[in-house]
Design a protein around this motif. Structure first.
Motif, PDB file in Angstrom:
ATOM      1  N   SER A  40      10.242 -20.722   7.328  1.00 34.83           N
ATOM      2  CA  SER A  40       9.085 -20.777   6.425  1.00 34.83           C
ATOM      3  C   SER A  40       9.349 -20.027   5.134  1.00 34.83           C
ATOM      4  N   GLN A  41      10.316 -19.137   5.127  1.00 33.43           N
ATOM      5  CA  GLN A  41      10.632 -18.381   3.917  1.00 33.43           C
ATOM      6  C   GLN A  41      12.148 -18.381   3.703  1.00 33.43           C
ATOM      7  N   LEU A  42      12.533 -18.565   2.435  1.00 33.44           N
ATOM      8  CA  LEU A  42      13.951 -18.541   2.060  1.00 33.44           C
ATOM      9  C   LEU A  42      14.119 -17.726   0.787  1.00 33.44           C
ATOM     10  N   GLU A  43      15.204 -16.909   0.755  1.00 32.72           N
ATOM     11  CA  GLU A  43      15.495 -16.157  -0.453  1.00 32.72           C
ATOM     12  C   GLU A  43      16.208 -17.043  -1.468  1.00 32.72           C
ATOM     13  N   ASP A  67      12.717 -31.004  -7.952  1.00 32.86           N
ATOM     14  CA  ASP A  67      12.004 -29.750  -7.667  1.00 32.86           C
ATOM     15  C   ASP A  67      12.809 -28.610  -8.285  1.00 32.86           C
ATOM     16  N   PRO A  68      12.227 -27.874  -9.253  1.00 36.94           N
ATOM     17  CA  PRO A  68      12.993 -26.789  -9.886  1.00 36.94           C
ATOM     18  C   PRO A  68      13.302 -25.631  -8.954  1.00 36.94           C
ATOM     19  N   ASP A  69      12.669 -25.586  -7.767  1.00 36.12           N
ATOM     20  CA  ASP A  69      12.970 -24.518  -6.811  1.00 36.12           C
ATOM     21  C   ASP A  69      14.294 -24.757  -6.102  1.00 36.12           C
ATOM     22  N   PHE A  70      14.862 -25.943  -6.267  1.00 36.08           N
ATOM     23  CA  PHE A  70      16.100 -26.283  -5.572  1.00 36.08           C
ATOM     24  C   PHE A  70      17.093 -26.874  -6.581  1.00 36.08           C
ATOM     25  N   THR A  80      18.616 -22.839  -2.887  1.00 39.96           N
ATOM     26  CA  THR A  80      17.325 -22.408  -3.449  1.00 39.96           C
ATOM     27  C   THR A  80      17.579 -21.739  -4.781  1.00 39.96           C
ATOM     28  N   ALA A  81      16.812 -22.170  -5.815  1.00 41.95           N
ATOM     29  CA  ALA A  81      16.931 -21.551  -7.115  1.00 41.95           C
ATOM     30  C   ALA A  81      16.096 -20.278  -7.203  1.00 41.95           C
ATOM     31  N   HIS A  82      15.079 -20.203  -6.401  1.00 44.98           N
ATOM     32  CA  HIS A  82      14.210 -19.033  -6.341  1.00 44.98           C
ATOM     33  C   HIS A  82      13.851 -18.796  -4.885  1.00 44.98           C
ATOM     34  N   PHE A 332      25.435 -17.635 -11.040  1.00 44.05           N
ATOM     35  CA  PHE A 332      25.159 -16.839  -9.847  1.00 44.05           C
ATOM     36  C   PHE A 332      26.419 -16.638  -9.000  1.00 44.05           C
ATOM     37  N   GLY A 333      27.547 -17.181  -9.442  1.00 43.26           N
ATOM     38  CA  GLY A 333      28.783 -16.978  -8.706  1.00 43.26           C
ATOM     39  C   GLY A 333      29.324 -15.566  -8.865  1.00 43.26           C
ATOM     40  N   LEU A 334      30.161 -15.157  -7.916  1.00 41.39           N
ATOM     41  CA  LEU A 334      30.768 -13.836  -7.961  1.00 41.39           C
ATOM     42  C   LEU A 334      31.981 -13.872  -8.890  1.00 41.39           C
ATOM     43  N   MET A 335      32.223 -12.794  -9.627  1.00 46.75           N
ATOM     44  CA  MET A 335      33.281 -12.774 -10.635  1.00 46.75           C
ATOM     45  C   MET A 335      34.132 -11.518 -10.539  1.00 46.75           C
TER      46      MET A 335
END
Length: 831
Positions: A40-43, A67-70, A80-82, A332-335
């Motif tokens: 029900s909840q995702l970070e 859907d801008p959330d994805f 998930t974008a948010h 959002f990638g690691l660098m």
């Protein structure tokens, strides 16, 4: 036995568990709806699932979520974008796919569903399950890496079909249970619920192959063991790492755009072939900053030049901060970063130049191997490299090779030297054009080369010296006819004073005249013959007769020159037959060839004419002469000629009538090879030969007798009488009585008059030769050794010795008698 979904809802807002992904699609016909079961909840930045986009539109070049959330990545991964809270049990959105080239667009509907599953409790007394029958088979199961729990974390339920009839107990084994890492998983004995007890690192364990067992209370195995793989879903928890913290590369200056500088490389421990390990390279910073010189390929890490402004003389080193980022470079990638040091290598893009375009120098005439000028240059390239080291070239003015220019390795200056003497009277000033370049080829702009001061003009003034006479040319040629009379004049050697260009005031002297044929006039230098010149006497024949002359001025300075006299040939020599004695083996050989030579020049030589010279009737009947070629004739005999030696006189005449006659000794012999008859001649000894043989025998007998007497005397320790102790061996080599030399017993030479001496002298032998009488006399001496004493004029005598026994060298007697034997033998034969 089968695996059933959980009965209760999953708890926790921070739960990262990814449950089941069910995709309903049929081939590539249409894009069917995709259902994701999520908490029900995702970070934010959490994986929701993956859609197979290729089955819908494989050529899609644009992907977008409604859907801008994805957001949807190229490989179909949905993130998930948010932070997302699923308020309702269901949520819809659409993934749009488009192909701009084919003008095609398709949609993929996505359903997010929060499914609540109720776990059915089974009473212990219940032996039959009230549900539809399922197969005992593994169902794929996964868990999220680095999950936050809550723990124990429910994974899935395992059930056996045997539970419909029996009370079944469940157990598991394998890595993570009874193997390292121990106690990571456990299963409820009665329900078959499978749990994880703590977080797992995928980079350490990517899959756990568990084995599920179902058995009854009495130990009966209700079903075969079930393989139960647990896959650990990767989380982007590892930063990409460069293989080196500092990279060092080199690139030549003036490199073309696109020149490869080097390659950087990074690794990522996350799951391969996913967005977590899709790396992108970029340049964060360049020092010095402007202009931008380099670029890096985002996928390969290859660094190349993008500008032609690389100039070592301006900037010799660049520092780049390189960045690598996973998730294909998304924000959002690691660098991670690394430093790249790029050193600009020197190229020959700067020509050397003279500091001035004109130089002056001077040198005295007749001097050489002297330095007259140093020419400094300027070059902006790196010192002590091939691009900096200078090469100098004399372009004009050194056609006669008087000058040489080299490079001073320390200062890089051009050093101009005179290596061949200059003559003031011939050239009072020389103008040289000199060019300077580098050891390395020029790589810069050609227009810069045309405008550069890399050429200079050097004016060399030649200073006059008071010189002595000059003998030029060193060899002068004259001609004279052979056999010219004594006193004939010849042009002599002429030297000159370089200051006045005149021969007046010079004196001449002969330095070398091989045969003394020439005299020289001291004032004029002209020649006269002092003897008749014979061309054939010059060695080699027809060579020039060289006379060396010394020319001297009033101050005593001198030079030497050579007069080469060519003697013109005159036909003053007849041909000469080469053979003297010939052997013809009859009947094997029918003839013999004779040849002749003429020392005169060929124009006065062949063809030769051969003829028998006044032959006797017998010779004329038995022998014939025929021509073979221009220089040879063939002597043949008739069949009735007897075996004997013949004296045949042959006349040979050259083309101009010069002739000579020679008598040949021809041996007509009964043999198969001429060598068998070569020793038959002279077999009869003459009277003088017999006399010489008898003399030799007598001398040898006397010597042997003396030796025997000496040995007997030595043994008896007796000596000669006192009156004989001073007797000597007298050397007589005169035609009349006179003074002779005496070898005395004490080793000194004394004189006697008219052969009168102390004591008795016995003559052992004598010979008359060349009108002189050569006498050998033996003298008595006490207890002294008799030896041969060879004096001047090759006279043989017996000298006194200091020994106690008599010694005699037989070889001396052999050398004395042998020539006379041969001579007498020849005389006897000819007589």
């Amino acid at each position: 036995m089968a695996a059933a979904g959980p009965q209760n809802s999953l708890r926790g807002a921070l739960c990262r568990q990814l449950l089941t992904l069910v995709v309903f699609s049929f081939a590539c016909e249409a894009c069917k709806k995709v259902i994701f079961h999520i908490p029900s909840q995702l970070e934010a930045d959490k994986v929701v699932g993956r859609v197979n986009l290729k089955e819908c539109l494989g050529s899609a070049d644009h992907i977008q979520s409604s859907d801008p959330d994805f957001r949807v990545l190229e490989d179909g991964s949905v993130y998930t974008a948010h932070a997302v809270v699923l308020s309702d049990e269901k949520r819809y959105f659409t993934i749009w796919l488009s192909d701009s080239k084919k003008q095609t667009q398709k949609e993929v509907p996505v359903l997010l569903e929060h499914q609540k599953k109720v776990l059915r409790k089974r009473h212990t007394k219940e032996t039959v399950l009230r549900r539809s029958k399922r197969r005992w088979a593994p169902i794929p199961c996964s868990m999220q890496e680095n999950s936050l729990g809550p723990f124990p974390l429910f994974l899935q339920q395992v059930q056996s079909d045997a539970a419909q009839n029996y009370t079944v107990f469940y157990s598991i084994s394998g890595r993570g249970v009874d193997q390292e890492p121990l106690n990571l998983f456990f299963i409820e004995r009665d329900t078959g619920n499978l749990y994880c007890t703590r977080p797992v690192d995928r980079e350490e364990y990517d899959v756990f192959d568990l084995i599920a067992h179902a058995s009854t209370a009495d130990g009966y195995t209700a079903d075969l063991p079930l393989p139960l793989p647990i896959r650990v879903e990767d989380e982007n928890d590892n930063y990409p790492v460069f293989t080196e913290a500092i990279y060092n590369f080199e690139v030549p200056e003036s490199s073309r755009i696109g020149t490869t500088v080097g390659v950087i490389y990074a690794t990522d421990r996350d799951e391969p072939d996913t967005m977590h390990t899709r790396l992108m390279y970029s340049i964060l910073e360049q020092t010095p900053g402007k202009p931008g010189i380099f670029s890096v390929h985002p996928s390969t890490g290859v660094i190349t030049t993008v500008s032609h402004y690389l100039d070592r003389e301006v900037v010799d080193k660049y520092s780049l901060i390189m960045k690598v980022q996973d998730m294909n470079g998304q924000f959002f990638g690691l660098m991670n970063t690394a430093t790249c040091i790029i050193t600009v290598k020197d190229s020959n893009d700067n020509l050397p130049s003279f500091r001035q375009n004109a130089y002056e120098a001077s040198v005295e005439e007749n001097t050489f191997d002297v330095e007259i000028l140093r020419m400094p240059i300027e070059d902006m390239d790196l010192i002590n490299t091939a691009s900096w080291r200078a090469n100098f070239t004399i372009l004009k003015g050194n056609e006669n090779g008087h000058f040489k220019i080299s490079t001073d390795k320390e200062t890089n200056e051009g050093v101009l030297c005179v290596v061949k003497p200059l003559n003031y009277e011939e050239n009072r000033q020389v103008i040289l054009e000199i060019e300077v370049g580098n050891e390395a080829p020029f790589t810069g702009d050609v227009t810069l080369r045309m405008a550069n001061m890399n050429r200079a003009v050097v004016t060399v003034d030649v200073k006059d010296q008071d010189e002595g006479p000059e003998c030029r040319p060193a060899v002068q040629y004259v001609q004279i006819k052979e056999n010219s009379p004594v006193g004939s004049k010849i042009n002599g050697y002429e030297a000159y004073d370089p200051e006045t260009r005149s021969s007046s005031g010079l004196r001449y002297k002969l330095l070398h005249d091989p045969k003394g044929w020439i005299t020289i006039n001291e004032i004029s230098g002209s020649f006269k013959t002092s003897k008749i010149l014979d061309r054939e006497a010059v060695t080699p024949i027809s060579a020039l007769y060289n006379v060396t002359v010394l020319a001297i001025d009033k101050d005593g300075r001198s030079c030497t020159g050579t007069i080469a006299v060519k003697i013109e040939d005159k036909n003053d020599n007849p041909p000469e037959i080469l053979q003297n004695y010939l052997v013809i083996c009859k009947p094997k050989m029918e003839y013999v060839d004779i040849s002749a030579v003429d020392p005169d020049e060929p124009i006065h030589g062949p063809p030769f004419h051969f003829s028998l010279a006044k032959p006797s009737p017998n010779i004329n009947r038995l022998w014939t002469l025929a021509k073979v070629n221009d220089t040879a004739a063939r002597l043949s005999y008739r069949k009735d000629a007897k075996f004997q030696e013949y004296d045949i006189s042959i006349t040979v005449k050259d083309g101009e009538g010069q002739s000579a006659t020679k008598t040949l000794r021809v041996n007509l012999c009964d043999c198969t090879h001429p060598d068998q008859c070569s020793v038959t001649a002279g077999a009869i000894l003459g009277k003088w030969a017999i006399l010489a043989i008898l003399l030799g025998i007598a001398l040898l007998f006397s010597i042997l007798l003396t030796v025997v007497c000496g040995l007997v005397s030595a043994r008896n320790e007796k000596s000669f009488p006192e009156d004989l102790a001073q007797q000597n061996l007298i050397i007589s080599n005169t035609e009349a009585p006179g003074d002779d030399k005496v070898c005395s017993a004490n080793g000194f030479t004394t004189d006697t008059v008219n052969n009168s001496s102390q004591g008795f002298c016995g003559t052992m032998g004598s010979e008359v030769k060349n009108g002189r009488q050569e006498t050998i006399e033996m003298v008595k001496g006490g207890n002294q050794t008799l030896e041969l004493c060879q004096g001047a004029g090759h006279h043989r005598t017996l000298d006194s010795c200091r020994g106690g026994t008599v010694e005699m060298d037989h070889s001396e007697w052999y050398n004395f008698t042998q020539p006379r034997l041969g001579e007498e033998s020849i005389r006897g034969h000819t007589g």
